[in-house]
Design a protein around this motif. Sequence first.
Motif, PDB file in Angstrom:
ATOM      1  N   ASP A  65       0.816  -1.220   0.000  1.00 65.92           N
ATOM      2  CA  ASP A  65       0.000   0.000   0.000  1.00 65.92           C
ATOM      3  C   ASP A  65       0.852   1.274   0.000  1.00 65.92           C
ATOM      4  N   GLU A  66       2.146   1.145   0.190  1.00 61.01           N
ATOM      5  CA  GLU A  66       3.008   2.341   0.190  1.00 61.01           C
ATOM      6  C   GLU A  66       3.677   2.579  -1.157  1.00 61.01           C
ATOM      7  N   LEU A  67       3.611   1.570  -2.037  1.00 60.19           N
ATOM      8  CA  LEU A  67       4.324   1.676  -3.311  1.00 60.19           C
ATOM      9  C   LEU A  67       3.595   2.595  -4.285  1.00 60.19           C
ATOM     10  N   ALA A  68       4.371   3.269  -5.154  1.00 61.82           N
ATOM     11  CA  ALA A  68       3.750   4.013  -6.249  1.00 61.82           C
ATOM     12  C   ALA A  68       3.001   3.006  -7.121  1.00 61.82           C
ATOM     13  N   HIS A  69       1.966   3.473  -7.847  1.00 62.22           N
ATOM     14  CA  HIS A  69       1.098   2.512  -8.561  1.00 62.22           C
ATOM     15  C   HIS A  69       1.847   1.651  -9.577  1.00 62.22           C
ATOM     16  N   TYR A  70       2.958   2.191 -10.114  1.00 61.33           N
ATOM     17  CA  TYR A  70       3.686   1.456 -11.157  1.00 61.33           C
ATOM     18  C   TYR A  70       4.797   0.568 -10.583  1.00 61.33           C
ATOM     19  N   ALA A  71       5.132   0.732  -9.290  1.00 62.30           N
ATOM     20  CA  ALA A  71       6.295   0.039  -8.728  1.00 62.30           C
ATOM     21  C   ALA A  71       5.904  -1.324  -8.171  1.00 62.30           C
ATOM     22  N   SER A  72       6.818  -2.302  -8.292  1.00 60.20           N
ATOM     23  CA  SER A  72       6.516  -3.634  -7.737  1.00 60.20           C
ATOM     24  C   SER A  72       7.279  -3.883  -6.441  1.00 60.20           C
ATOM     25  N   ALA A  73       8.332  -3.081  -6.176  1.00 60.48           N
ATOM     26  CA  ALA A  73       9.082  -3.232  -4.918  1.00 60.48           C
ATOM     27  C   ALA A  73       9.899  -1.978  -4.661  1.00 60.48           C
ATOM     28  N   CYS A  74      10.122  -1.693  -3.391  1.00 59.17           N
ATOM     29  CA  CYS A  74      11.013  -0.583  -3.041  1.00 59.17           C
ATOM     30  C   CYS A  74      11.609  -0.830  -1.654  1.00 59.17           C
ATOM     31  N   VAL A  75      12.912  -0.627  -1.565  1.00 60.61           N
ATOM     32  CA  VAL A  75      13.598  -0.753  -0.277  1.00 60.61           C
ATOM     33  C   VAL A  75      14.415   0.518  -0.073  1.00 60.61           C
ATOM     34  N   ASP A  76      14.267   1.137   1.084  1.00 59.55           N
ATOM     35  CA  ASP A  76      15.125   2.273   1.414  1.00 59.55           C
ATOM     36  C   ASP A  76      16.268   1.776   2.286  1.00 59.55           C
ATOM     37  N   VAL A  77      17.488   2.228   1.968  1.00 57.45           N
ATOM     38  CA  VAL A  77      18.622   1.942   2.842  1.00 57.45           C
ATOM     39  C   VAL A  77      18.681   3.092   3.847  1.00 57.45           C
ATOM     40  N   MET A  78      18.572   2.750   5.126  1.00 53.73           N
ATOM     41  CA  MET A  78      18.503   3.772   6.169  1.00 53.73           C
ATOM     42  C   MET A  78      19.772   3.732   7.028  1.00 53.73           C
ATOM     43  N   TYR A  79      20.178   4.899   7.500  1.00 52.64           N
ATOM     44  CA  TYR A  79      21.342   4.977   8.393  1.00 52.64           C
ATOM     45  C   TYR A  79      20.908   5.569   9.741  1.00 52.64           C
ATOM     46  N   ASP A  80      21.542   5.063  10.784  1.00 48.71           N
ATOM     47  CA  ASP A  80      21.220   5.468  12.145  1.00 48.71           C
ATOM     48  C   ASP A  80      21.911   6.808  12.484  1.00 48.71           C
ATOM     49  N   PHE A  81      21.343   7.904  11.993  1.00 47.97           N
ATOM     50  CA  PHE A  81      21.892   9.247  12.269  1.00 47.97           C
ATOM     51  C   PHE A  81      21.620   9.632  13.722  1.00 47.97           C
ATOM     52  N   PRO A  82      22.369  10.607  14.267  1.00 51.88           N
ATOM     53  CA  PRO A  82      22.059  11.066  15.632  1.00 51.88           C
ATOM     54  C   PRO A  82      20.624  11.583  15.746  1.00 51.88           C
ATOM     55  N   PHE A  83      20.035  12.004  14.606  1.00 45.74           N
ATOM     56  CA  PHE A  83      18.660  12.522  14.661  1.00 45.74           C
ATOM     57  C   PHE A  83      17.641  11.470  14.203  1.00 45.74           C
TER      58      PHE A  83
END
Length: 476
Positions: free
Chosen positions: A261-279
């Motif tokens: 439900d979070e994907l754009a209508h045309y996308a089949s998969a998405c992964v964000d690479v996240m980093y543990d920032f101080p904020f």
Amino acid sequence: MQRNQHKVSMDALVSLCKRRGFIFQSSEIYDGINGFWDYGPLGCELKRNIRDAWWRDIVHRRENIVGLDSSIIMHPKVWEASGHISSFADPMVDCKACRKRFRADMLCEEQGVKLIKTEKGFELPVGVKCSACGSKELTAPRAFNLMFKTFVGPVEEASSVAYLRPETAQGIFVQFANVLAVARQKIPFGIAQVGKAFRNEINPRNFTFRSREFEQMELEFFLKPGTDAEWHTYWVKERMGWYERIGLPAESLQQYVYGKDELAHYASACVDVMYDFPFGMQELEGIAARGDFDLSQHQKFSGKSLEYFDQETKEKFVPHVVEPSAGVDRIALAILCEAYREEWVPSGDTAGDVLEAEPGKPVPAGYELRTVLRFAPCMAPIKVAVFPLLKNKPELVAKGREVFDLLQKRWNCFWDVTGAIGRRYRRQDEIGTPYGVTIDFDTLTDNTVTLRDRDSMKQIRLAIAALPDYLSATLD
Ligand code: ATP
């Protein structure tokens, strides 16, 4: 290398970045301009190292990926086709009391609620207040397009409107056919690009993390429809490995996997690479399987075929794409946060136990405080500093120059003849230089030097002739 136990203070990091010439506020002598930053002598080396490491890994190390350098301003139809004109917008709210402006989704997130999506747009949940003054008198959220507008040519009229690109990716899609014609590539293959992008962010913040001008490194990897999932998995794994190699350990990273439900209508998969920032945990890169959306849209809007003909199967199709899209500035900030340490080290720059400094506590007896950037060597702006022991002994200075010239042919080196040697080491620790080479009186007789390691502060004695090979093992 262990991670910082005590989270880095952003104030301390920002101050080091300015003091040592990594990052300055843009136009500082005119009191700055919000959301824009300049990289000083060390910062531009750091960014260069990031770009070079990415390009080496993505383009040079592979046979099926080629580069592109497209223009920042393109035909405005590009942004109509891509959907940026109609929908590249963030929801914005204003506080009626103090007139501060916020991104509605972020304001909600800070207050532990979710912005409500309606048929017409967005609505604030009840109880959301201004984070500056506490007032609940907020305007309804309204869409704010993030693209910077300008005019091409001397007349400022509707027909001459153009946009600064908000991403580098579209330049790749619109040159797909030209690159395909010259690059002698078969699907799957990729086109990579590094360059500036511009977004008129509502709330630039967290130092360089959210800026209005920034740099992206994007790859469009074109593939056969139906192989999307397997290539998406491949690229997520590849990219995670790269972050570790540039000094962001696995335990500092997380993957955010988008729900259907979070994907754009045309996308089949998405992964964000996240980093543990101080904020907080925040995005460095998005890796999306975008189907044939972009090429199909440009085909439709331009009337030109962007199909691929498979010689083997004699099939014609619009390729699908997997897009790893990363930000140079965010990666630079993550590398600085990860590398920054305040440590208690044995006094007099002797090797020994290094303790993580505990904020607010006094330095233990026999120790002193040092600030160090423990960069992975490939990210260090300066690789080796060369120190003749005494400035007023011409024979030491001349020998030092010899060593400097030898090393400078291969690496970015720094020459420093002033101050006590311990102080010179500290200055290099603070900017993350992995090695220091000291030329002393013994050097004049036996052609050996002292090589000091930034992290352990251990010193070894080495022949000048052996230095390049020794350093190359960690620096190349
Ligand atoms: P966010 O949700 O944080 O606004 P995004 O999902 O819109 O980011 P993308 O459009 O996926 O970002 O852009 C790809 C990459 O470009 C991001 O992962 C990030 O590294 C970088 N980037 C995007 N916006 C900015 C910005 N305002 N300042 C610095 N880097 C940015």
